[in-house]
Design a protein around this motif. Structure first.
Motif, PDB file in Angstrom:
ATOM      1  N   ILE A 602       0.877  -1.173   0.000  1.00  0.00           N
ATOM      2  CA  ILE A 602       0.000   0.000   0.000  1.00  0.00           C
ATOM      3  C   ILE A 602       0.912   1.220   0.000  1.00  0.00           C
ATOM      4  N   TYR A 603       0.633   2.186  -0.872  1.00  0.00           N
ATOM      5  CA  TYR A 603       1.528   3.327  -0.972  1.00  0.00           C
ATOM      6  C   TYR A 603       0.746   4.638  -1.024  1.00  0.00           C
ATOM      7  N   TYR A 604       1.424   5.693  -0.615  1.00  0.00           N
ATOM      8  CA  TYR A 604       0.831   7.037  -0.610  1.00  0.00           C
ATOM      9  C   TYR A 604       1.926   8.058  -0.900  1.00  0.00           C
ATOM     10  N   ARG A 605       1.613   9.047  -1.755  1.00  0.00           N
ATOM     11  CA  ARG A 605       2.577  10.090  -2.095  1.00  0.00           C
ATOM     12  C   ARG A 605       1.883  11.451  -2.069  1.00  0.00           C
ATOM     13  N   HIS A 606       2.524  12.407  -1.404  1.00  0.00           N
ATOM     14  CA  HIS A 606       2.038  13.787  -1.396  1.00  0.00           C
ATOM     15  C   HIS A 606       3.068  14.652  -2.100  1.00  0.00           C
ATOM     16  N   SER A 607       2.646  15.349  -3.177  1.00  0.00           N
ATOM     17  CA  SER A 607       3.559  16.140  -3.999  1.00  0.00           C
ATOM     18  C   SER A 607       3.122  17.593  -4.030  1.00  0.00           C
ATOM     19  N   THR A 608       4.098  18.481  -4.060  1.00  0.00           N
ATOM     20  CA  THR A 608       3.835  19.915  -4.201  1.00  0.00           C
ATOM     21  C   THR A 608       4.541  20.422  -5.447  1.00  0.00           C
ATOM     22  N   GLY A 609       3.913  21.387  -6.126  1.00  0.00           N
ATOM     23  CA  GLY A 609       4.492  21.947  -7.343  1.00  0.00           C
ATOM     24  C   GLY A 609       4.504  20.980  -8.502  1.00  0.00           C
ATOM     25  N   ILE A 610       3.491  20.113  -8.620  1.00  0.00           N
ATOM     26  CA  ILE A 610       3.475  19.102  -9.674  1.00  0.00           C
ATOM     27  C   ILE A 610       3.332  19.746 -11.048  1.00  0.00           C
ATOM     28  N   TYR A 611       3.751  19.005 -12.085  1.00  0.00           N
ATOM     29  CA  TYR A 611       3.630  19.472 -13.459  1.00  0.00           C
ATOM     30  C   TYR A 611       2.253  19.097 -14.017  1.00  0.00           C
ATOM     31  N   GLN A 612       1.710  19.992 -14.786  1.00  0.00           N
ATOM     32  CA  GLN A 612       0.466  19.723 -15.507  1.00  0.00           C
ATOM     33  C   GLN A 612       0.605  20.346 -16.894  1.00  0.00           C
ATOM     34  N   PHE A 613       0.303  19.582 -17.935  1.00  0.00           N
ATOM     35  CA  PHE A 613       0.337  20.126 -19.291  1.00  0.00           C
ATOM     36  C   PHE A 613      -1.027  20.711 -19.627  1.00  0.00           C
ATOM     37  N   ILE A 614      -1.028  21.985 -20.014  1.00  0.00           N
ATOM     38  CA  ILE A 614      -2.274  22.666 -20.344  1.00  0.00           C
ATOM     39  C   ILE A 614      -2.246  23.103 -21.802  1.00  0.00           C
ATOM     40  N   SER A 615      -3.422  23.195 -22.404  1.00  0.00           N
ATOM     41  CA  SER A 615      -3.569  23.630 -23.788  1.00  0.00           C
ATOM     42  C   SER A 615      -4.327  24.947 -23.818  1.00  0.00           C
ATOM     43  N   GLU A 616      -3.777  25.925 -24.534  1.00  0.00           N
ATOM     44  CA  GLU A 616      -4.397  27.236 -24.667  1.00  0.00           C
ATOM     45  C   GLU A 616      -4.366  27.672 -26.126  1.00  0.00           C
ATOM     46  N   GLU A 617      -5.355  28.452 -26.510  1.00  0.00           N
ATOM     47  CA  GLU A 617      -5.361  29.010 -27.854  1.00  0.00           C
ATOM     48  C   GLU A 617      -4.429  30.218 -27.896  1.00  0.00           C
ATOM     49  N   GLU A 638      -0.632  17.459  -5.244  1.00  0.00           N
ATOM     50  CA  GLU A 638      -1.313  16.238  -5.669  1.00  0.00           C
ATOM     51  C   GLU A 638      -1.137  15.175  -4.594  1.00  0.00           C
ATOM     52  N   ASP A 639      -2.210  14.462  -4.299  1.00  0.00           N
ATOM     53  CA  ASP A 639      -2.168  13.292  -3.426  1.00  0.00           C
ATOM     54  C   ASP A 639      -2.432  12.068  -4.278  1.00  0.00           C
ATOM     55  N   ARG A 640      -1.541  11.089  -4.177  1.00  0.00           N
ATOM     56  CA  ARG A 640      -1.659   9.865  -4.970  1.00  0.00           C
ATOM     57  C   ARG A 640      -1.533   8.675  -4.026  1.00  0.00           C
ATOM     58  N   TYR A 641      -2.413   7.720  -4.171  1.00  0.00           N
ATOM     59  CA  TYR A 641      -2.432   6.553  -3.294  1.00  0.00           C
ATOM     60  C   TYR A 641      -2.730   5.317  -4.131  1.00  0.00           C
ATOM     61  N   GLY A 642      -2.401   4.149  -3.588  1.00  0.00           N
ATOM     62  CA  GLY A 642      -2.660   2.948  -4.353  1.00  0.00           C
ATOM     63  C   GLY A 642      -2.371   1.674  -3.594  1.00  0.00           C
ATOM     64  N   PHE A 643      -2.735   0.578  -4.234  1.00  0.00           N
ATOM     65  CA  PHE A 643      -2.504  -0.761  -3.708  1.00  0.00           C
ATOM     66  C   PHE A 643      -2.081  -1.641  -4.874  1.00  0.00           C
ATOM     67  N   GLU A 644      -1.062  -2.471  -4.665  1.00  0.00           N
ATOM     68  CA  GLU A 644      -0.647  -3.396  -5.718  1.00  0.00           C
ATOM     69  C   GLU A 644      -0.232  -4.728  -5.105  1.00  0.00           C
ATOM     70  N   PHE A 645      -0.349  -5.776  -5.907  1.00  0.00           N
ATOM     71  CA  PHE A 645       0.188  -7.064  -5.479  1.00  0.00           C
ATOM     72  C   PHE A 645       0.738  -7.795  -6.705  1.00  0.00           C
ATOM     73  N   ASN A 646       1.748  -8.620  -6.440  1.00  0.00           N
ATOM     74  CA  ASN A 646       2.375  -9.456  -7.461  1.00  0.00           C
ATOM     75  C   ASN A 646       2.406 -10.881  -6.932  1.00  0.00           C
ATOM     76  N   THR A 647       2.065 -11.819  -7.775  1.00  0.00           N
ATOM     77  CA  THR A 647       2.047 -13.225  -7.364  1.00  0.00           C
ATOM     78  C   THR A 647       2.823 -14.071  -8.361  1.00  0.00           C
ATOM     79  N   ASN A 648       3.357 -15.170  -7.865  1.00  0.00           N
ATOM     80  CA  ASN A 648       4.002 -16.161  -8.716  1.00  0.00           C
ATOM     81  C   ASN A 648       3.600 -17.547  -8.206  1.00  0.00           C
ATOM     82  N   TYR A 649       3.038 -18.375  -9.084  1.00  0.00           N
ATOM     83  CA  TYR A 649       2.519 -19.682  -8.688  1.00  0.00           C
ATOM     84  C   TYR A 649       3.111 -20.749  -9.595  1.00  0.00           C
TER      85      TYR A 649
END
Length: 807
Positions: A602-617, A638-649
């Motif tokens: 389980i992971y969580y990341r808090h970022s400040t000053g993130i990049y965002q690409f914007i389109s303008e005329e 930006e706050d980013r969170y998630g859950f991951e798992f990897n298995t091998n059988y």
């Protein structure tokens, strides 16, 4: 900042207190050396297993490059076994350890029965899961035979590569890519194209590090991908050759050669590839006025044909100065030539969908790039107890030359040329000092000096009258990063900790020679890391990691020059772009059963000053169509969170299944020019891999992956599914292997979605390359298919990448 420093001082104080405590049980050293009976050469990666007869607990380690091992354990009575694949095991039973024990030189002889059976023993899984990282062994994966590094990365758990070649880790594209543990110009001036030029056969393994220690660069908010190049280590002269052919047009050949004696090891990996990759892009735009009424339509159909020819070669020589020190020199050369032709058919309609204009825009671009890298490594194991000094020097240079011409309706529009070059100088020194109480102290210094220039010239048929639309640009970019780090770790019975602090000073200088503008920026930051681990049992453990990291803007993000992908779509950098800072937390759980391994986090990341690409005329029009400029900006957080798992059988010797799943969500907050670019969304991706042995000993591998759709403030994209198939058969007494590989079986690897501005809506569809079918043959001489498989060194709990948690 003061709070951070105070917290770290407290943490190091606690570490020192732990270090001063006497051990609850006396520990002793078991050491010795393992050699081959016939060749008298040391056996690297031989396994030493110690079983405590009272607690039945297992411990142990492996031998280093000189066949030596040094293991610290608590006192008691043990059964000791020394093992190596295809060799007879040596055992020392009922050995009482109440002092340091020298087992001397242990001689292993080959087991004839095992040698006869070695090729029916199933190869270990493609993915090796560790507590602190995941290791992807490239040599085991048939679906990347004849491919490139981008194909390799797209098969790595937690990693995905989109149709344009952009690499992301856990859904985040800000991932640091290293070559042999260091930044490298081999990633290229244009990282995407460079990864496609490096052949898969040059790669031994890829390490996925999601909670890096202070030893690693702070760059990369998502984590680190460490690409390890092949370096032969088998005694004597041996090697392999691998030709490949495919459709659409593809052919290539690569070879691995190695010659090793007692005093030196000479190795090389050299290859050439030729590939022709057709692709297609669709853009259908609808335009509105301020009241929302449709004013017109534009349809674009681009057909691309990318021809690439690449040569890659690595030469290395390691000289063993004495039993404790060695000197390793390595030269890597990469050269590629390419031709990219694009036919862009444009149809313009009025509000009633009446055709008002058609245009055909043809572009032809020739490119030539080359890189060379010199590396020198000195390693001195100062004693037999793990004290080690390493010094690394690296110099690399890359050059890229592009020349293109554009015609519209068969009339000349413009010529353009881009000359880019970069140099990188790196100096690094690391010192590891184990202490008598079982702890380990480490410190190091690194200077990474990077300089690049970009000279773009444009010669239009009709020059622009407005100077702000000047299409020539000359940019000098220099970035120097100086770093110091210190870390301290210890294992107390089942609990491990590793505390680290890294300081980095960044100096950036930007010069726009065309406009005589100069921009300088300098900033220093501290980056603390904390890694904790607890072994619930021999087969079950949990880890907790924290790290502070950053993302520095690259030169093409900072360059304010407007570059055109079409008449109406423009990219422009932002010279005022600041770095992104991220605090990352990762909680992991590992559980092993007899045939099943589960690794989750389980992971969580808090970022400040993130990049965002914007389109303008931009405000001007081409035949009534508004010109749209796309640029990066800094948003607030930006706050980013998630859950991951990897298995091998491993179901049986003939069936092995593995899979991964990653779910993540994010919330972005920020405004720009009074427009709210905040966004909240979630996504997921999954991967499945199976290896099955069919009759006649044919190996069948299937890889399937799905990447969910994405959404931000100005665009949405659909999910992408792809599947690869591969079949292999061993020939010529298992000295050769024939591999048939079908990449993107359903031809479904396409990016589809919508993008928006206040006065437009665009549907886009992009396919970088079509389904690929290839046939590859590997022939090995003086080596068996499974001969003495190399494994990452792991006899030291605090060795590089180990993060102090054991293995």
């Amino acid at each position: 900042m003061k709070k951070t420093i105070l917290v770290l001082i407290c943490l190091f104080s606690i570490s020192a207190l732990f270090a001063q405590r006497p051990s609850q049980a006396a520990t002793y050293a078991v050491f010795g050396k393992v050699i081959d009976k016939d060749t008298k050469q040391p056996l690297e990666y031989a396994t030493i297993v110690l079983k405590n007869l009272k607690s039945n607990k297992l411990s142990g380690g492996i031998t280093d490059g000189k066949g030596e091992f040094y293991i610290k354990i608590t006192g008691g009575t043990y059964n000791i076994s020394i093992e190596f694949i295809s060799f007879k095991t040596i055992r020392f039973n009922n050995r009482t350890i109440d002092k340091n024990i020298n087992l001397g030189t242990v001689i292993l002889s080959e087991d004839g029965e095992m040698l006869d059976e070695v090729n029916i023993i199933p190869e270990k899984s493609t993915v090796d899961i560790r507590l602190d990282k995941k290791i992807y062994n490239v040599g085991k994966d048939m679906t990347v035979k004849g491919g490139n590094v981008a194909d390799v990365l797209d098969n790595v758990p937690s990693v995905s590569v989109d149709v344009e070649g952009n690499v992301s880790l856990r859904g985040n594209e800000n991932v640091r890519i290293l070559i042999d543990g260091k930044p490298s110009s081999l990633v290229g001036l244009d990282g995407t194209s460079a990864l496609r030029q490096l052949p898969a056969d040059a790669i031994e393994r890829v390490e996925v590090i999601t909670s890096p220690s202070a030893r690693y660069d702070a760059e990369g908010t998502a984590g680190i991908l460490n690409i390890i190049l092949r370096k032969g280590k088998v005694t004597g002269f041996n090697g392999s050759i691998n030709p490949t052919i495919g459709d659409p047009t593809q052919y290539g050949i690569s070879t691995n050669l190695n010659y090793r004696t007692k005093k030196f090891n000479l190795f090389t990996n050299t290859g050439y590839n030729y590939r022709n990759g057709p692709g297609k892009t669709i853009n259908n735009s609808t335009y509105f006025d301020n009241s929302g009424t449709i004013t017109g339509y534009l349809d674009e159909l681009k057909n691309n044909n990318r021809l690439g020819k690449g040569f890659n070669s690595s030469f290395g020589l390691e000289y063993y100065i004495n039993n404790n020190s060695s000197l390793l020199g390595n030269i890597v050369i990469r050269k590629s030539d390419g031709q990219n032709t694009t036919s862009n058919n444009v149809s313009i309609f009025d509000a009633n969908k009446n055709l008002t204009d058609t245009r055909t825009r043809d572009e032809n671009e020739l490119s030539d790039s080359k890189s060379i890298q010199y590396s020198l490594n000195y390693t001195n194991r100062l004693n037999d107890y793990g004290k080690k000094l390493t010094i690394d020097l690296q110099y690399s240079k890359s050059d890229q030359d592009k020349n293109g011409s554009i015609f519209q309706n068969n009339a000349f529009v413009e010529n353009n040329s881009t000359l880019q070059n970069s140099t990188r100088k790196l100096f690094q020194i690391d010192y590891v000092f184990p202490r008598e109480n079982g702890s380990q102290f480490e410190l190091g210094y690194k200077a990474d000096l990077d300089k690049s220039t970009s000279d773009y010239k444009n010669s239009p048929a009709v020059p622009y009258s407005d100077p702000k639309f000047n299409l020539s640009n000359n940019l000098d970019f220099e970035q120097n990063v100086y770093a110091l780090y210190i870390q301290y770790g210890k294992k107390i019975e089942k609990f491990s900790y590793l505390f680290g602090l890294r300081g980095e000073l960044t100096e950036q200088n930007i010069s726009l020679l065309t406009t005589n503008e100069n921009y300088n920026k300098s900033y220093a930051q501290l980056f603390p890391t904390i890694n904790l681990g607890y072994e619930l049992s021999d087969n079950e453990s949990i880890t907790l990691g924290y790290s502070k990291r950053l993302r520095r803007p690259r030169s093409w993000f900072l360059n304010p020059f407007e570059s055109r992908s079409s008449e109406t779509n423009i990219f422009k950098g932002n010279v005022n772009l600041d770095p992104t800072f991220t605090n990352s937390f990762d909680l992991g759980y590992l559980k092993k059963w007899d045939k099943l391994t589960l690794n989750s986090s389980i992971y969580y990341r808090h970022s400040t000053g993130i990049y965002q690409f914007i389109s303008e005329e931009r405000g001007d029009f081409v035949n009534g169509i508004p010109v749209i400029v796309r640029s990066p900006i800094n948003l607030s957080s930006e706050d980013r969170y998630g859950f991951e798992f990897n298995t091998n059988y491993s179901i049986s010797k003939k069936v092995n299944l593995s899979g991964s799943f990653n779910f993540y969500g994010f919330e972005t907050v920020g405004k720009y020019n009074n427009v709210d670019f905040g966004n909240k969304d979630s996504n997921w991706d999954a991967r499945f891999n199976s290896r099955i042995t069919l009759p006649a000993s044919i190996q069948w591998q299937t890889t399937m992956s799905y990447r969910g759709g994405q959404k931000n403030a100005q665009s949405t994209s659909d999910g992408i599914f792809s599947a690869n198939l591969a079949f292999s058969k061993d020939l010529f007494k298992d000295n050769g292997t024939l591999v048939l590989n079908i990449s993107d079986v359903l031809n479904s690897r396409k990016r589809k979605g919508y993008s928006y501005t206040p006065n437009s809506s665009t549907y886009g569809e992009m396919q970088w390359r079509q389904r690929q079918v290839s046939l590859s043959f590997v022939y090995r001489f003086n080596q068996k298919k499974n001969q003495k498989q190399q494994r990452p060194q792991q006899n030291n709990d605090f060795e590089e990448g180990g993060e102090g948690f054991g293995k």
